[in-house]
Motif scaffolding. Structure first.
Motif, PDB file in Angstrom:
ATOM      1  N   ALA A 205       0.677  -1.691   0.010  1.00  0.00           N
ATOM      2  CA  ALA A 205       0.155  -0.143  -0.018  1.00  0.00           C
ATOM      3  C   ALA A 205       0.796   1.196   0.432  1.00  0.00           C
ATOM      4  O   ALA A 205       0.334   2.367  -0.619  1.00  0.00           O
ATOM      5  N   ILE A 206       1.809   0.842   0.664  1.00  0.00           N
ATOM      6  CA  ILE A 206       2.758   2.083   0.602  1.00  0.00           C
ATOM      7  C   ILE A 206       3.632   2.344  -1.102  1.00  0.00           C
ATOM      8  O   ILE A 206       3.293   3.439  -1.277  1.00  0.00           O
ATOM      9  N   GLU A 207       4.017   1.321  -0.842  1.00  0.00           N
ATOM     10  CA  GLU A 207       4.973   1.171  -2.232  1.00  0.00           C
ATOM     11  C   GLU A 207       3.769   2.320  -2.746  1.00  0.00           C
ATOM     12  O   GLU A 207       4.160   2.876  -4.439  1.00  0.00           O
ATOM     13  N   SER A 208       2.688   1.606  -3.786  1.00  0.00           N
ATOM     14  CA  SER A 208       1.560   2.305  -4.875  1.00  0.00           C
ATOM     15  C   SER A 208       0.697   2.713  -4.316  1.00  0.00           C
ATOM     16  O   SER A 208       0.461   3.659  -5.068  1.00  0.00           O
ATOM     17  N   GLY A 209       1.382   3.809  -2.857  1.00  0.00           N
ATOM     18  CA  GLY A 209       0.383   5.110  -2.792  1.00  0.00           C
ATOM     19  C   GLY A 209      -0.740   4.404  -2.578  1.00  0.00           C
ATOM     20  O   GLY A 209      -1.973   5.710  -2.752  1.00  0.00           O
ATOM     21  N   ASP A 210      -1.171   3.582  -1.848  1.00  0.00           N
ATOM     22  CA  ASP A 210      -2.818   3.641  -1.927  1.00  0.00           C
ATOM     23  C   ASP A 210      -3.540   3.451  -0.548  1.00  0.00           C
ATOM     24  O   ASP A 210      -3.367   2.515   0.583  1.00  0.00           O
TER      25      ASP A 210
ATOM     26  N   GLU B 150      -5.181  10.542  12.720  1.00  0.00           N
ATOM     27  CA  GLU B 150      -3.441  11.245  12.926  1.00  0.00           C
ATOM     28  C   GLU B 150      -2.649  10.226  12.484  1.00  0.00           C
ATOM     29  O   GLU B 150      -2.290  10.589  11.347  1.00  0.00           O
ATOM     30  N   VAL B 151      -2.517   9.007  12.704  1.00  0.00           N
ATOM     31  CA  VAL B 151      -1.778   7.917  11.833  1.00  0.00           C
ATOM     32  C   VAL B 151      -1.740   7.527  10.399  1.00  0.00           C
ATOM     33  O   VAL B 151      -1.062   8.090   9.260  1.00  0.00           O
ATOM     34  N   LEU B 152      -3.424   7.641   9.565  1.00  0.00           N
ATOM     35  CA  LEU B 152      -3.565   7.759   8.535  1.00  0.00           C
ATOM     36  C   LEU B 152      -3.287   9.413   7.862  1.00  0.00           C
ATOM     37  O   LEU B 152      -3.243   9.360   6.606  1.00  0.00           O
ATOM     38  N   ARG B 153      -3.432  10.454   8.195  1.00  0.00           N
ATOM     39  CA  ARG B 153      -3.412  11.552   7.367  1.00  0.00           C
ATOM     40  C   ARG B 153      -1.777  11.664   7.591  1.00  0.00           C
ATOM     41  O   ARG B 153      -1.135  12.412   6.378  1.00  0.00           O
ATOM     42  N   SER B 154      -0.808  11.017   8.097  1.00  0.00           N
ATOM     43  CA  SER B 154       0.789  11.255   7.762  1.00  0.00           C
ATOM     44  C   SER B 154       0.715  10.450   6.896  1.00  0.00           C
ATOM     45  O   SER B 154       1.880  10.448   6.485  1.00  0.00           O
TER      46      SER B 154
ATOM     47  N   ILE C 251       2.838  11.297   3.220  1.00  0.00           N
ATOM     48  CA  ILE C 251       3.867  10.996   3.209  1.00  0.00           C
ATOM     49  C   ILE C 251       3.785   9.974   1.345  1.00  0.00           C
ATOM     50  O   ILE C 251       4.844  10.169   0.793  1.00  0.00           O
ATOM     51  N   MET C 252       2.669   9.421   1.254  1.00  0.00           N
ATOM     52  CA  MET C 252       2.366   8.921  -0.208  1.00  0.00           C
ATOM     53  C   MET C 252       2.385  10.333  -1.028  1.00  0.00           C
ATOM     54  O   MET C 252       2.812  10.050  -2.299  1.00  0.00           O
ATOM     55  N   ALA C 253       1.922  11.761  -0.588  1.00  0.00           N
ATOM     56  CA  ALA C 253       1.702  12.585  -1.821  1.00  0.00           C
ATOM     57  C   ALA C 253       3.347  13.040  -1.956  1.00  0.00           C
ATOM     58  O   ALA C 253       2.899  14.027  -2.554  1.00  0.00           O
ATOM     59  N   ASN C 254       3.835  12.765  -1.557  1.00  0.00           N
ATOM     60  CA  ASN C 254       5.478  13.293  -1.220  1.00  0.00           C
ATOM     61  C   ASN C 254       6.141  12.379  -1.719  1.00  0.00           C
ATOM     62  O   ASN C 254       7.412  13.356  -1.511  1.00  0.00           O
ATOM     63  N   THR C 255       5.845  11.236  -2.058  1.00  0.00           N
ATOM     64  CA  THR C 255       7.387  10.227  -2.441  1.00  0.00           C
ATOM     65  C   THR C 255       6.676   9.607  -3.266  1.00  0.00           C
ATOM     66  O   THR C 255       5.565   8.829  -3.576  1.00  0.00           O
ATOM     67  N   PRO C 256       7.504  10.532  -4.308  1.00  0.00           N
ATOM     68  CA  PRO C 256       7.194  10.133  -6.161  1.00  0.00           C
ATOM     69  C   PRO C 256       7.931   8.465  -6.451  1.00  0.00           C
ATOM     70  O   PRO C 256       6.825   7.852  -6.961  1.00  0.00           O
ATOM     71  N   TYR C 257       8.989   7.579  -5.567  1.00  0.00           N
ATOM     72  CA  TYR C 257       8.702   6.420  -5.385  1.00  0.00           C
ATOM     73  C   TYR C 257       9.544   6.103  -4.302  1.00  0.00           C
ATOM     74  O   TYR C 257       9.993   6.586  -3.791  1.00  0.00           O
ATOM     75  N   ILE C 258       9.219   4.634  -4.212  1.00  0.00           N
ATOM     76  CA  ILE C 258       9.668   4.192  -2.483  1.00  0.00           C
ATOM     77  C   ILE C 258       9.655   2.437  -2.937  1.00  0.00           C
ATOM     78  O   ILE C 258       8.020   1.967  -3.735  1.00  0.00           O
ATOM     79  N   GLN C 259      10.434   1.738  -2.773  1.00  0.00           N
ATOM     80  CA  GLN C 259      10.614   0.491  -2.911  1.00  0.00           C
ATOM     81  C   GLN C 259      10.693  -0.229  -1.224  1.00  0.00           C
ATOM     82  O   GLN C 259      11.744  -0.002  -0.607  1.00  0.00           O
ATOM     83  N   PHE C 260      10.524  -1.229  -0.512  1.00  0.00           N
ATOM     84  CA  PHE C 260      10.642  -1.853   0.353  1.00  0.00           C
ATOM     85  C   PHE C 260      10.651  -3.100   0.512  1.00  0.00           C
ATOM     86  O   PHE C 260      10.048  -4.170  -0.443  1.00  0.00           O
ATOM     87  N   VAL C 261      12.247  -3.560   0.650  1.00  0.00           N
ATOM     88  CA  VAL C 261      12.850  -4.764   0.220  1.00  0.00           C
ATOM     89  C   VAL C 261      12.643  -5.406   2.550  1.00  0.00           C
ATOM     90  O   VAL C 261      14.039  -4.855   2.426  1.00  0.00           O
ATOM     91  N   LEU C 262      11.824  -6.459   2.221  1.00  0.00           N
ATOM     92  CA  LEU C 262      11.424  -7.316   3.719  1.00  0.00           C
ATOM     93  C   LEU C 262      12.780  -7.849   3.811  1.00  0.00           C
ATOM     94  O   LEU C 262      12.716  -8.991   3.405  1.00  0.00           O
TER      95      LEU C 262
END
Length: 145
Positions: free
Chosen positions: A18-23, A55-59, A63-74
Motif C-alpha cells: 500500500a505504501i509503495e503504490s500510494g494506495d 492522525e496516523v492515516l493523515r501521516s 507521506i504518499m503524496a510527497n514520495t514519488p517512488y519507494i520500494q521496500f525489501v523486507l
C-alpha cells in the motif's frame, strides 16, 4: 509457521505494498479502528509519536503524496502471536527517489515493529514503529571489503 502467523505476514506485506503504490484506501483497510483502551499508534523515523487512527492515516496520506517512488525489501521478518495480538519485527531495506541533483535514488534501512490485533473484521494493524539504522564509516568499510 502457524497459519495465523502466515496471515499476519500476508497483511504486513499488504501494508508495505500500500505504501509503495500510494494506495490510501488499502492503507485505511489495514489499520485497526480506535476503540476504548486501544488507539492506533505510529512512529515514523524522526517523527514524534502519532496517536489515533485519523492522525496516523493523515501521516500516511502526507507521506504518499510527497514520495514519488519507494520500494521496500523486507528482511529478518519474525512473527510472534499471543492470543489476539501479533508482533512482527523486520528490517525495511528502502530504495526511494533522492532529493539531490547528483543522485537518482537513495537507500536506507529501518528496523520496524508492527503490532497487529485480531478484530471482528479480522487482523488489523494496531501500531507501527520504525527506527532508522544509522551507518557509520566502520559499517561502510565492512561492506566494501
Amino acid at each position: 509457521m502457524t497459519t495465523v502467523a502466515a496471515e499476519i505476514e500476508k497483511l504486513n506485506e499488504a501494508f508495505y505494498t500500500a505504501i509503495e503504490s500510494g494506495d490510501l484506501d488499502r492503507m485505511t483497510e489495514i489499520w485497526a479502528d480506535d476503540e476504548e483502551g486501544r488507539v492506533a499508534l505510529c512512529v515514523h523515523p524522526g517523527w514524534p509519536m502519532l496517536s489515533g487512527r485519523s492522525e496516523v492515516l493523515r501521516s500516511w496520506a502526507l507521506i504518499m503524496a510527497n514520495t514519488p517512488y519507494i520500494q521496500f525489501v523486507l528482511t529478518d521478518v519474525r512473527t510472534t502471536v499471543i492470543g489476539d495480538v501479533g508482533l512482527l519485527t523486520c528490517a525495511e531495506n528502502i530504495l526511494t527517489a533522492a532529493d539531490t541533483e547528483d543522485a537518482t535514488f537513495a537507500a536506507g534501512r529501518v528496523v520496524a515493529t508492527n503490532t497487529f490485533v485480531r478484530t471482528s473484521a479480522g487482523w488489523r494493524l494496531w501500531s507501527h514503529h520504525g527506527s532508522p539504522v544509522l551507518q557509520g564509516e566502520d559499517d561502510e568499510e565492512e561492506t566494501e571489503e
